[in-house]
Structure formats: C-alpha cells, structure tokens
Write a protein that holds these residues in place. Structure first.
Motif, short mmCIF file in Angstrom:
data_model
loop_
_atom_site.label_atom_id
_atom_site.label_comp_id
_atom_site.label_asym_id
_atom_site.label_seq_id
_atom_site.Cartn_x
_atom_site.Cartn_y
_atom_site.Cartn_z
N VAL A 54 0.65 -0.99 -0.30
CA VAL A 54 0.19 -0.07 0.00
C VAL A 54 0.97 1.58 0.00
O VAL A 54 0.72 2.11 -0.20
CB VAL A 54 -1.22 0.57 1.12
N TYR A 55 1.84 1.27 0.34
CA TYR A 55 2.95 2.41 0.99
C TYR A 55 4.20 1.56 0.71
O TYR A 55 4.64 1.14 0.06
CB TYR A 55 2.92 2.55 1.92
N PRO A 56 5.12 3.70 -0.27
CA PRO A 56 6.21 2.74 -0.30
C PRO A 56 7.17 2.30 0.69
O PRO A 56 6.89 2.61 1.63
CB PRO A 56 7.48 4.62 -0.86
N VAL A 57 8.10 1.67 0.95
CA VAL A 57 8.94 1.67 2.00
C VAL A 57 9.62 2.50 2.26
O VAL A 57 10.00 3.36 1.85
CB VAL A 57 10.07 0.32 1.87
N THR A 58 9.61 2.69 3.81
CA THR A 58 10.39 3.71 4.52
C THR A 58 11.70 3.91 5.46
O THR A 58 12.25 2.84 5.25
CB THR A 58 9.08 3.89 5.54
N ASN A 59 12.69 5.04 5.58
CA ASN A 59 13.68 4.91 6.27
C ASN A 59 13.18 4.02 7.49
O ASN A 59 14.23 2.90 7.52
CB ASN A 59 14.26 6.37 6.56
N GLU A 60 12.10 4.12 7.92
CA GLU A 60 11.95 3.59 8.97
C GLU A 60 11.95 1.99 9.35
O GLU A 60 13.51 1.19 9.63
CB GLU A 60 11.33 3.52 9.83
N ASP A 61 11.17 1.50 7.64
CA ASP A 61 11.53 -0.46 7.60
C ASP A 61 13.20 -0.49 6.78
O ASP A 61 13.32 -1.86 7.45
CB ASP A 61 10.41 -0.03 6.22
N ARG A 234 13.54 5.28 -16.32
CA ARG A 234 13.84 3.83 -16.69
C ARG A 234 14.93 3.96 -17.37
O ARG A 234 15.95 2.87 -16.87
CB ARG A 234 12.34 3.67 -16.46
N GLY A 235 15.04 4.53 -18.01
CA GLY A 235 15.92 3.79 -19.39
C GLY A 235 17.46 4.27 -19.38
O GLY A 235 18.11 3.70 -19.09
N SER A 236 17.43 5.82 -18.49
CA SER A 236 18.54 5.88 -18.18
C SER A 236 19.31 5.48 -16.95
O SER A 236 20.37 5.91 -16.26
CB SER A 236 18.16 7.65 -17.85
N LEU A 237 18.70 4.03 -15.91
CA LEU A 237 19.02 4.24 -14.44
C LEU A 237 19.72 2.68 -15.23
O LEU A 237 19.32 1.93 -16.16
CB LEU A 237 17.50 3.39 -14.19
N LYS A 238 21.00 2.45 -14.12
CA LYS A 238 21.51 1.28 -14.07
C LYS A 238 21.11 0.63 -12.44
O LYS A 238 21.21 1.18 -11.89
CB LYS A 238 23.21 1.81 -14.27
N ALA A 239 21.40 -0.64 -12.04
CA ALA A 239 21.16 -1.43 -11.48
C ALA A 239 22.08 -0.64 -9.64
O ALA A 239 21.80 -1.19 -9.05
CB ALA A 239 21.34 -2.33 -11.03
N ASN A 240 23.18 -0.70 -10.09
CA ASN A 240 23.62 0.03 -8.89
C ASN A 240 23.71 1.78 -8.76
O ASN A 240 23.87 1.92 -7.75
CB ASN A 240 24.95 -0.02 -9.16
N TYR A 241 22.63 2.02 -9.79
CA TYR A 241 22.77 3.65 -9.30
C TYR A 241 21.30 3.38 -7.59
O TYR A 241 20.63 3.14 -7.57
CB TYR A 241 22.26 4.08 -10.26
N SER A 242 22.22 5.13 -7.59
CA SER A 242 20.94 4.97 -6.32
C SER A 242 20.54 6.85 -6.31
O SER A 242 22.08 7.27 -6.65
CB SER A 242 21.65 5.14 -5.19
N THR A 243 19.92 7.31 -6.82
CA THR A 243 19.78 8.72 -6.48
C THR A 243 18.30 8.92 -5.30
O THR A 243 17.69 8.72 -5.09
CB THR A 243 18.71 9.54 -7.77
N ARG A 244 17.93 10.49 -4.79
CA ARG A 244 17.22 11.20 -3.33
C ARG A 244 15.89 10.71 -4.12
O ARG A 244 14.70 10.50 -3.16
CB ARG A 244 17.86 12.25 -3.55
N ASN A 245 15.73 10.77 -5.63
CA ASN A 245 14.27 10.48 -5.50
C ASN A 245 13.42 9.30 -6.00
O ASN A 245 12.49 9.12 -6.79
CB ASN A 245 13.64 11.95 -6.36
N LEU A 246 14.18 8.71 -6.32
CA LEU A 246 14.59 7.23 -6.80
C LEU A 246 13.97 5.73 -5.40
O LEU A 246 14.83 6.00 -4.60
CB LEU A 246 15.08 6.60 -7.38
N GLY A 247 12.67 5.88 -5.20
CA GLY A 247 12.52 4.81 -3.57
C GLY A 247 11.74 3.45 -4.39
O GLY A 247 12.15 3.34 -5.72
N PHE A 248 10.89 2.46 -3.66
CA PHE A 248 10.96 1.47 -4.31
C PHE A 248 9.46 0.70 -3.11
O PHE A 248 9.16 1.38 -2.32
CB PHE A 248 12.13 0.07 -4.69
#
Lengths: 256, 198
Positions: A54-61, A234-248
């Motif tokens: 229902v929600y994105p995964v949080t910092n706490e999680d 998504r097309g610009s991503l690679k699997a080891n990338y991490s950016t501040r506006n991308l969660g899951f």
C-alpha cells in the motif's frame, strides 16, 4: 531442558519479528492495458492478479532491514551492488539522521531494493504491474485519459523534495494503494527492459545496431507524457545507481 | 539436542534472505573483490545440463554475451562477433579464457537446446560455455552487465548488443557495444588479461 525452552522462545520471537515487518498489501485484480512502451503491436498486455504494498518502503522499514542484513549498510555494501551515493543522506550505517522515519527510503540501488523485498518473502513489481496499478486514480482503474490526472502527476514532477513527505500523504487510488505518484519514483524488477533512442548510454551507432528489434517497440500514446517521463527515467538507470528521488515498494504474486 | 539443531536449520533455511557476504566457506582464498560478479550467488546450468556456480569460473578471463537461440536478427551476428574474437586470441594464453553465451530466454533455451545450438555452430568445445538460469537470475545478471532486454513476442526479444570482458577477479574491465564493430581493442584487453595469469 531450560536451554531447550530458551531456544524455543528465541525461535518464536524470531518468527514474530519477521511477521512484525509485514507491510499492508492491496489486491490488484487482473486486467489488461496498452502500456506506453513495450507492447509489440499496440495490443493490450494482460496483467495477472497480484498484491502490491500500500505504501512505499520507509526509512524506518529500511533501517530494520539493514539491522538484520548489515552487508547492505552504506559502508558495507559491495560496489557491484550500489554506487557511492547509496543512502548518501543517512548519517551512518544504522542511523538515517534527521530524515523522516515515515518518508520513503531513497538513494537505494536496484540490488538493495530487490534484496529487501526478498527478505519480506516478496519481490519487486514488474514494470507492467507497476504501470497498471499506477494508471488508476481514486475512482477509475484507468484514468490516463483524464486531464486532471495527468496534470496532477506532471505538477508533482515539477515539485522538489517530495521525498521528504510522509507516506500516505497523497491520494488513495482505486486499488487502495497510496503514493504511486506524488512522493518518489520507484524501482521495478525489469527496469532494464526499456529501449529508447538517444538514451544516456553511449550508443554511437544507431539504435538498430545496439538493440535488435528496437524498431518494433514504439510509443502507443505520446499524449501520455507523464508515463513517457517515467520510461525515459527508467531507461537511464543502471542497477547500482541510487538517487534521492528513487525509492521502491514490494509486490507479491500470492497473498503473503 | 539433535532435534533443536535440526529445528534451527529448518528455520534458517526457510529464510529466503541470506546474508551472502557472511559466507564462511570462502575464507581460504583471496576474498572476492567488491566489484566482482562472483558476489552474485546465482546458480547456472550449462549446455551439458551440469549445474555450476559463477564462482567456479573464477581465475579465468571471461568474455560474455547475452543471446537467445531462436533469434534470427542480431544474435547470429553477435555470435559471429564472438567467433571473430576467438579467432584472434593468442594460442599460448587461450587456455585462460572462457567465451560464454548466456541465454536471455531460459524458458525456450533448455540445456538440450543450448547443446544443439552449440553443435550446430561448432561451439561445443573449449573455450565455449553456454549458460542458462532462472528468469530472475538472468534479469539480475543482465543488470550487472547493463544489458537491457525485453520479450516483445512469444519468440522474440529486443536486447542490447554488448560483449563484456571480465578479469580473473570477476571485475568488468571492458565492453564492446554494437554489432560488427572493430574488435581490436576488445581482443587486446582479453589477451593482456590472459597473459597476467601464470
């Protein structure tokens, strides 16, 4: 005997702690839609019934996950699984600092997101599942043709730092899922199935050289600019990338 | 006491989530480097139906490409590119090199199918290896190689044409992108790496 009991209790607690981490999931019913990209001949793609957090995964999680899997903490994670900006806003391995515990965790790589979901007995949603669930507004399964819906999404793309907001602060969609639009972008399991011309990777020759069959993948609806942005991202991503506006968030085929 | 150990073992094995880096079996040899593909736990099957772990390839220079055997368009050219690389490898150090074709279509590409593809293409011997795994492992492996692919019809895939070179530690050292491109630099890199192995 006492030893036996204490081990038994340990195991019980262990199981309870696994269950405590269970996130609420919404049931998404089977249906079909024509995705912006990837359909061969603009024929609808069938999405089978599945469950979505229902929600994105949080910092706490995510902190709870790292405590159990320290190899995914910011100083220990292997370079192949995450770039240098992994959890860059966290204070240290087990402290997300001044970040809101209830806001989505971001700056996570695909590998870390995937591992997190596996540890919950779940998986990342496929791109088609995600897009299917995310085309719903409050009332309709498919709101993509509605002007207000697209305006809402596009106006979010213009806002900054929405990743600091608390989960559940956007609308609840038809399926009972929150925050698919409005807080962060989200990883999907098959993000690396996108073919866009002029993508960020060096494709010196033309696309047909780098991608076989690329000619058969076309936009079905260029009006759907919001979705176009997501696919391009998504097309610009690679699997080891991490950016501040991308969660899951996680998904599951069976009820968990 | 035995029962308890058993119970613990069962509980532990129930967790899909294992912390791989705390694997105690790999302490003897040099630890696996941070950027190595040998950090990937995935299980693979070769064209002889034999199960192998990626780690068992450690110590070789690997040249890898992702294909599917029913492909009519780019794959034959990619295979030809791999063959062209093979023909330019230095005979003295060739034994340190493995050329690997990984299937992006594990559903169709059974070990039998890979085997017949290998025989048809006269690649059923050293240094060629054909590998397949689950869809999930394949997706992960492609993510590491930055290879994108997508099923576009039941028999066809769209995919990046990239040949990747790994050093004996399993670190990606070079990628050749595109079809039929000049492979001099690729071959040089491979030969250089292979010479470093005694």
């Amino acid at each position: 005997m006492q030893k036996r009991i204490s081990i038994f209790i340990f195991l019980l607690v262990h199981i309870a702690s696994i269950n405590a981490q269970e996130a609420k999931m919404a049931s998404i019913k089977e249906g079909s839609f024509v995705p912006l990209y990837g359909a061969s001949s603009k024929k609808p793609t069938v999405v089978k019934s599945f469950f979505l957090d229902v929600y994105p995964v949080t910092n706490e999680d995510f902190l709870n996950f790292i405590k159990k899997n320290p190899s995914y903490s910011k100083s220990k994670i292997k370079g192949i699984f995450a770039d240098k900006s992994y959890l860059a806003y966290w204070k240290n391995n087990f402290d997300f600092g001044s970040a809101n515990p209830k806001s989505p965790v971001t700056s996570v790589s695909w590998f870390a997101a995937k591992k997190y979901c596996e540890c919950q007995g779940k998986r990342l949603p496929t791109m088609e599942e995600w897009e299917y669930a995310a085309m719903a507004d409050e009332k309709r399964i498919d709101a993509r043709t509605k002007t207000e819906f697209n305006t809402y999404i596009l106006s979010w793309y213009e806002k900054s730092k929405t990743y600091e907001n608390t989960i559940g602060s956007t609308f609840k969609n038809y399926w009972g899922v929150y925050d698919l639009h409005g807080l962060v972008w989200e990883w999907t399991s098959d993000f690396n199935s996108i073919f866009l011309s002029g993508e960020s990777r060096k494709d010196k020759n033309n696309d047909k050289n780098l991608f076989c069959g690329s000619a058969s993948v076309n936009a079905t609806d260029l009006m759907d600019y919001a979705a176009f942005m997501r696919y391009a991202f998504r097309g610009s991503l690679k699997a080891n990338y991490s950016t501040r506006n991308l969660g899951f968030r996680c998904a599951s085929t069976t009820k968990y | 006491m035995k029962k308890i150990t058993l119970a613990i073992l069962i509980i532990l094995s129930m967790q899909s989530c294992k912390d791989n880096t705390q694997n105690k079996n790999v302490t003897k040899e040099k630890p696996i480097s941070d950027l190595s593909i040998y950090n990937l736990p995935s299980q693979w099957t070769n064209q002889d139906g034999k199960n192998i772990e990626l780690k068992s390839l450690k110590g070789n220079v690997l040249v890898m490409v992702m294909i599917y055997t029913s492909c009519k368009a780019a794959c034959p050219r990619l295979v030809a590119d791999m063959r062209s690389i093979e023909s330019k490898l230095k005979p003295e150090t060739k034994k340190n090199i493995k050329l690997i074709l990984v299937s992006i279509d594990p559903e169709t590409d059974t070990p039998q199918r890979l085997k017949s593809f290998a025989i048809e293409n006269k690649m059923n011997q050293e240094p060629w290896i054909f590998l397949r795994s689950t869809e999930e492992n394949t997706r992960e492996f492609a993510a590491v190689l930055a290879v994108n692919y997508k099923k576009i019809t039941p028999i066809d895939f769209s995919h990046s044409n990239i040949i990747s070179v790994f050093n004996p530690e399993g670190e990606l050292i070079y990628q050749q992108e595109g079809l039929g491109v000049n492979n001099d630099e690729t071959v040089n890199k491979i030969n250089q790496e292979a010479e470093k192995i005694r």
